[in-house]
Design a protein around this motif. Structure first.
Motif: not given
Length: 94
Positions: A20-26, A31-37
């Protein structure tokens, strides 16, 4: 890459918050969770009401800040005071 069904509730909530955050990229989420877009989209579709999901998709589709290759060359997380995130542990502010 991990299955979204194997995430615990805390990780799921954080991924949704970051999406939901505008400035956080997929890419930052990956990188943090290992989950793709695509996995984030699938998770959002599963966890949200249909109308909320549609609003979210309209908001992030083509947004430069959500796609690293279109935006900045470095990862950007929620807060400029937040240090580099690795291993799903947020470094404390000094």
């Amino acid at each position: 890459m991990i299955e979204t069904g194997s995430l615990n509730i805390v990780d799921t909530d954080r991924i949704i918050e970051m999406a939901w955050e505008d400035r956080t990229s997929f890419d930052a989420i990956r990188l943090q969770f290992g989950v793709t877009e695509q996995q984030v989209i699938k998770l959002m579709r599963k966890e949200m009401k249909a109308s909320s999901f549609k609003l979210w998709r309209q908001r992030v589709q083509g947004r430069i800040t959500k796609h690293q290759k279109l935006g900045e060359s470095s990862f950007r997380f929620k807060c400029s005071l937040q240090k580099q995130i690795s291993g799903n542990k947020i470094s404390k502010r000094k």
